[in-house]
Design an enzyme around this catalytic site. Structure first.
Site, short mmCIF file in Angstrom:
data_model
loop_
_atom_site.label_atom_id
_atom_site.label_comp_id
_atom_site.label_asym_id
_atom_site.label_seq_id
_atom_site.Cartn_x
_atom_site.Cartn_y
_atom_site.Cartn_z
N HIS A 63 0.80 -1.23 0.00
CA HIS A 63 0.00 0.00 0.00
C HIS A 63 0.83 1.28 0.00
CE1 HIS A 63 1.12 -0.32 4.18
NE2 HIS A 63 0.82 0.96 4.30
N HIS A 101 1.78 6.99 -0.70
CA HIS A 101 0.87 6.20 0.14
C HIS A 101 -0.43 6.02 -0.63
CE1 HIS A 101 -1.22 4.67 3.63
NE2 HIS A 101 -0.05 4.62 4.26
#
Length: 159
Positions: free
Chosen positions: A62, A77
């Site tokens: 992620h 992110h």
């Protein structure tokens, strides 16, 4: 670009460019991780690319950090609170420690899957541990909240 010169940081995904202060997460919006900008991605399965050239210092499904030759760490992110997905919705195409080139595909990001879990898909991009917001010069797209292409200039970091 020299090792100590300004660093052009590219948008890792296409979408609507937004100011970091407008990210609905206090850790990012207050610059606690560092300063930069963000992109609200299209609602499809998309590729997330390296925002700068350098070493893939950290790679989780992620999120990832690329360290430039001048030791500037840039964090991408993918979505907010997505660590809890334990990799679901992300397909990794590189390995931690790899040398990568700006624009190289790092992760395929399944935005609808993340949203189906009730999470915000926004993509903050920050210079790690940067404490001076004045070192970030955002692009016109970020200033105006305009659409930006993947690989287009998101902001410039100066020291």
């Amino acid at each position: 670009m020299t090792a100590d010169g300004p660093v052009q940081v590219l948008a890792p995904v296409a979408g609507r460019a937004i100011r970091l202060a407008d990210v609905p997460d206090p850790v990012f919006s207050a610059g606690m991780v560092g300063y930069g900008a963000a992109v609200d991605p299209p609602r499809g399965v998309i590729d997330a690319v390296a925002p700068v050239s350098g070493k893939l210092l950290k790679l989780m499904p992620h999120a990832y950090v690329v360290l430039t030759i001048g030791n500037v760490g840039v964090l991408v992110h993918l979505g907010l609170d997505t660590v809890g997905l334990k990799g679901a919705g992300f397909t990794v195409h590189a390995s931690q420690g790899d040398e990568v080139t700006a624009g190289q595909v790092i992760v395929t990001y399944d935005v609808p899957s993340v949203m189906a879990n009730g999470l915000n898909p926004i993509v903050p991009v920050v210079v790690m541990d940067e404490r001076e917001p004045g070192t970030i010069a955002v692009s016109a797209a970020v200033e105006t909240g305009a659409d930006i292409d993947s690989g287009a200039g998101l902001f410039i970091h100066t020291r």
